[in-house]
Design a protein around this motif. Structure first.
Motif, PDB file in Angstrom:
ATOM      1  N   TYR A 193      12.761 -13.763  -2.286  1.00 56.10           N
ATOM      2  CA  TYR A 193      13.038 -15.153  -1.943  1.00 56.10           C
ATOM      3  C   TYR A 193      13.678 -15.785  -3.178  1.00 56.10           C
ATOM      4  CZ  TYR A 193       9.680 -14.173   1.784  1.00 56.10           C
ATOM      5  OH  TYR A 193       9.010 -13.616   2.857  1.00 56.10           O
ATOM      6  N   GLY A 194      15.002 -15.771  -3.216  1.00 52.40           N
ATOM      7  CA  GLY A 194      15.667 -16.232  -4.422  1.00 52.40           C
ATOM      8  C   GLY A 194      15.362 -15.290  -5.567  1.00 52.40           C
ATOM      9  N   ASN A 195      14.811 -15.841  -6.648  1.00 54.59           N
ATOM     10  CA  ASN A 195      14.467 -15.021  -7.818  1.00 54.59           C
ATOM     11  C   ASN A 195      13.070 -14.416  -7.737  1.00 54.59           C
ATOM     12  OD1 ASN A 195      16.942 -15.553  -9.090  1.00 54.59           O
ATOM     13  ND2 ASN A 195      16.156 -17.481  -9.954  1.00 54.59           N
ATOM     14  N   ILE A 196      12.367 -14.722  -6.661  1.00 56.16           N
ATOM     15  CA  ILE A 196      10.995 -14.226  -6.516  1.00 56.16           C
ATOM     16  C   ILE A 196      11.000 -12.981  -5.642  1.00 56.16           C
ATOM     17  CG2 ILE A 196       8.677 -14.749  -5.684  1.00 56.16           C
ATOM     18  CD1 ILE A 196       9.295 -17.703  -6.186  1.00 56.16           C
ATOM     19  N   ARG A 197      10.524 -11.880  -6.182  1.00 53.10           N
ATOM     20  CA  ARG A 197      10.444 -10.619  -5.433  1.00 53.10           C
ATOM     21  C   ARG A 197       9.032 -10.485  -4.875  1.00 53.10           C
ATOM     22  NH1 ARG A 197      12.350  -4.993  -8.085  1.00 53.10           N
ATOM     23  NH2 ARG A 197      14.380  -5.520  -7.166  1.00 53.10           N
ATOM     24  N   ALA A 198       8.895 -10.694  -3.565  1.00 49.73           N
ATOM     25  CA  ALA A 198       7.576 -10.663  -2.929  1.00 49.73           C
ATOM     26  C   ALA A 198       7.138  -9.256  -2.558  1.00 49.73           C
ATOM     27  CB  ALA A 198       7.582 -11.548  -1.681  1.00 49.73           C
ATOM     28  N   LEU A 199       8.115  -8.383  -2.337  1.00 47.71           N
ATOM     29  CA  LEU A 199       7.811  -7.020  -1.906  1.00 47.71           C
ATOM     30  C   LEU A 199       8.885  -6.103  -2.469  1.00 47.71           C
ATOM     31  CD1 LEU A 199       5.499  -6.082   0.050  1.00 47.71           C
ATOM     32  CD2 LEU A 199       7.249  -5.898   1.827  1.00 47.71           C
ATOM     33  N   HIS A 200       8.469  -4.911  -2.895  1.00 47.76           N
ATOM     34  CA  HIS A 200       9.438  -4.008  -3.514  1.00 47.76           C
ATOM     35  C   HIS A 200       9.027  -2.558  -3.310  1.00 47.76           C
ATOM     36  CE1 HIS A 200      12.205  -2.162  -6.303  1.00 47.76           C
ATOM     37  NE2 HIS A 200      11.215  -1.717  -7.058  1.00 47.76           N
ATOM     38  N   GLY A 201       9.975  -1.743  -2.818  1.00 49.18           N
ATOM     39  CA  GLY A 201       9.793  -0.299  -2.761  1.00 49.18           C
ATOM     40  C   GLY A 201       8.669   0.187  -1.875  1.00 49.18           C
ATOM     41  N   VAL A 202       8.489  -0.437  -0.704  1.00 48.38           N
ATOM     42  CA  VAL A 202       7.386  -0.063   0.180  1.00 48.38           C
ATOM     43  C   VAL A 202       7.848   0.946   1.224  1.00 48.38           C
ATOM     44  CG1 VAL A 202       5.754  -0.899   1.919  1.00 48.38           C
ATOM     45  CG2 VAL A 202       6.164  -2.232  -0.152  1.00 48.38           C
ATOM     46  N   ASP A 203       7.105   2.049   1.332  1.00 50.32           N
ATOM     47  CA  ASP A 203       7.333   3.059   2.364  1.00 50.32           C
ATOM     48  C   ASP A 203       6.185   2.988   3.366  1.00 50.32           C
ATOM     49  OD1 ASP A 203       9.541   3.955   0.912  1.00 50.32           O
ATOM     50  OD2 ASP A 203       8.348   5.445  -0.174  1.00 50.32           O
ATOM     51  N   LEU A 204       6.525   3.057   4.642  1.00 49.66           N
ATOM     52  CA  LEU A 204       5.506   2.982   5.685  1.00 49.66           C
ATOM     53  C   LEU A 204       6.006   3.710   6.923  1.00 49.66           C
ATOM     54  CD1 LEU A 204       2.718   1.528   6.346  1.00 49.66           C
ATOM     55  CD2 LEU A 204       4.105  -0.177   7.527  1.00 49.66           C
ATOM     56  N   THR A 205       5.136   4.495   7.540  1.00 49.19           N
ATOM     57  CA  THR A 205       5.481   5.199   8.777  1.00 49.19           C
ATOM     58  C   THR A 205       4.411   4.920   9.819  1.00 49.19           C
ATOM     59  OG1 THR A 205       6.592   6.980   7.568  1.00 49.19           O
ATOM     60  CG2 THR A 205       5.930   7.444   9.828  1.00 49.19           C
ATOM     61  N   VAL A 206       4.852   4.555  11.010  1.00 51.02           N
ATOM     62  CA  VAL A 206       3.927   4.288  12.118  1.00 51.02           C
ATOM     63  C   VAL A 206       4.289   5.204  13.271  1.00 51.02           C
ATOM     64  CG1 VAL A 206       2.973   2.558  13.678  1.00 51.02           C
ATOM     65  CG2 VAL A 206       3.764   1.878  11.397  1.00 51.02           C
ATOM     66  N   SER A 207       3.370   6.085  13.646  1.00 53.65           N
ATOM     67  CA  SER A 207       3.597   7.038  14.726  1.00 53.65           C
ATOM     68  C   SER A 207       2.711   6.707  15.916  1.00 53.65           C
ATOM     69  CB  SER A 207       3.295   8.467  14.238  1.00 53.65           C
ATOM     70  OG  SER A 207       4.147   8.827  13.170  1.00 53.65           O
ATOM     71  N   PRO A 208       3.108   7.139  17.123  1.00 52.30           N
ATOM     72  CA  PRO A 208       2.269   6.875  18.290  1.00 52.30           C
ATOM     73  C   PRO A 208       0.919   7.568  18.173  1.00 52.30           C
ATOM     74  CG  PRO A 208       4.171   8.239  18.871  1.00 52.30           C
ATOM     75  CD  PRO A 208       4.349   7.845  17.458  1.00 52.30           C
ATOM     76  N   GLY A 209      -0.113   6.888  18.641  1.00 55.70           N
ATOM     77  CA  GLY A 209      -1.442   7.475  18.624  1.00 55.70           C
ATOM     78  C   GLY A 209      -2.073   7.555  17.249  1.00 55.70           C
ATOM     79  N   GLU A 210      -1.612   6.702  16.316  1.00 58.30           N
ATOM     80  CA  GLU A 210      -2.185   6.683  14.967  1.00 58.30           C
ATOM     81  C   GLU A 210      -2.414   5.248  14.512  1.00 58.30           C
ATOM     82  OE1 GLU A 210       0.141   8.830  12.162  1.00 58.30           O
ATOM     83  OE2 GLU A 210      -0.203  10.783  13.110  1.00 58.30           O
ATOM     84  N   VAL A 211      -3.444   5.071  13.688  1.00 63.68           N
ATOM     85  CA  VAL A 211      -3.734   3.768  13.090  1.00 63.68           C
ATOM     86  C   VAL A 211      -3.335   3.820  11.621  1.00 63.68           C
ATOM     87  CG1 VAL A 211      -5.497   2.065  12.508  1.00 63.68           C
ATOM     88  CG2 VAL A 211      -5.644   3.308  14.671  1.00 63.68           C
ATOM     89  N   THR A 212      -2.374   3.004  11.256  1.00 65.78           N
ATOM     90  CA  THR A 212      -1.945   2.886   9.865  1.00 65.78           C
ATOM     91  C   THR A 212      -2.563   1.617   9.296  1.00 65.78           C
ATOM     92  OG1 THR A 212       0.160   4.005  10.301  1.00 65.78           O
ATOM     93  CG2 THR A 212       0.032   2.643   8.320  1.00 65.78           C
ATOM     94  N   CYS A 213      -3.403   1.770   8.296  1.00 69.06           N
ATOM     95  CA  CYS A 213      -4.092   0.628   7.697  1.00 69.06           C
ATOM     96  C   CYS A 213      -3.334   0.162   6.465  1.00 69.06           C
ATOM     97  CB  CYS A 213      -5.519   0.998   7.311  1.00 69.06           C
ATOM     98  SG  CYS A 213      -6.544   1.500   8.711  1.00 69.06           S
ATOM     99  N   VAL A 214      -3.035  -1.124   6.417  1.00 66.28           N
ATOM    100  CA  VAL A 214      -2.382  -1.732   5.258  1.00 66.28           C
ATOM    101  C   VAL A 214      -3.403  -2.633   4.579  1.00 66.28           C
ATOM    102  CG1 VAL A 214      -0.498  -3.183   4.444  1.00 66.28           C
ATOM    103  CG2 VAL A 214      -0.125  -1.633   6.374  1.00 66.28           C
TER     104      VAL A 214
END
Length: 289
Positions: A24-45
């Protein structure tokens, strides 16, 4: 109505994030995140306040667009413009406020904004009987049995309201279900109710993204764990690769706690030998014994 049941062999990821970030402008709220969501699985963040969980939700649900990395749905790079774009691709988000009308009956809330009708305009009217029957059947399919669908949804417990919201998303064709801190304001028993229906959604073939700050709740139903810290990826591991103790330690900030213990050792009057090691410290969000 869409059917979400997925065969055990169909495990192609629905949602994939590679090096995704948001500034957001000069503010980096999120960086370099990898995430995979497959059917029939619970991905907890998991992550503490300010870790970047909300920003991640907004990107996947179409509220905000990512500014770095790649976001793919069914293998296709996408840039979602609105939550409606996400819904059209089968991504539904259940927020903490649940977007329900407390004084309306359960069946009305189930179809809120997508009511069934019958007849032709200008004599078109609500098909109340069919909506009640459908809502009851869909709730039962998720294992939710309510004695009276006419009761205001506000009269249900927090866990029951969350469960109705989950069943509603499943009925309207969700393939990926994002749950934003569904157990945050619930007691132990009601949290158990919600976790039960998260598992039920997974068993029906949905890919579930369970956002939480409670590692104990996550470990009960999770298949994969992603821990965020200050907008970056702290941990990404399958259930078989991490124990509850290790997950809790990552959530509690083991490295920071070790540094704090070292600093406290320099303070006169503080006996650091009696302090637990970082791996022994519970998460701040862990339930009290």
């Amino acid at each position: 109505m869409a059917t979400n049941e997925t065969s055990g062999t169909d495990r192609q990821p629905i949602v994939e994030l590679s090096g995704v970030g948001k500034s957001y402008g000069n503010i980096r709220a999120l960086h370099g995140v990898d995430l995979t969501v497959s059917p029939g699985e619970v991905t907890c963040v998991l992550g503490d306040n300010g870790a970047g969980k909300s920003t991640l939700i907004k990107i996947i649900s179409g509220l905000h667009q990512h500014t770095e990395g790649e976001f793919r749905i069914d293998g296709e790079p996408v840039r979602l413009g609105t939550p409606r774009d996400a819904l059209a691709r089968g991504i539904a988000t259940v927020y903490q406020d649940l977007a329900t009308v407390p004084l309306m009956p359960v069946w009305r809330n189930f179809f809120l904004g997508s009511e069934m009708t019958r007849g032709r305009w200008p004599l078109r009217r609500l098909d109340i009987a069919r909506m009640k029957e459908t809502a009851d059947q869909e709730l039962r399919n998720m294992g939710i049995v309510l004695d009276d669908l006419e009761q205001p949804i506000g009269s249900l417990s927090g866990g029951q309201r969350q469960s109705v919201a989950i069943a509603r998303a499943v009925y309207f064709g969700a393939r990926v279900l994002i749950l934003d801190e569904p157990t945050a304001a619930l007691g132990v028993k009601q949290s158990g109710v919600v976790l039960k229906y998260i598992a039920a959604a997974r068993d029906r073939g949905l890919g579930v993204i369970f956002i939480t700050h409670n590692p104990h709740h996550a470990y009960m139903v999770g298949d994969h764990f992603t821990v965020l810290r200050l907008g970056t990826l702290e941990l990404s591991a399958a259930r078989s690769e991490v124990s509850l103790e290790e997950l809790t330690n990552h959530m509690a900030g083991g490295a920071e706690l070790a540094a704090l213990k070292h600093e406290l050792a320099q303070v006169r009057g503080v006996d650091t030998d009696v302090l637990p090691e970082p791996s022994e410290l519970p998460s701040a969000s862990a339930p009290a014994p």
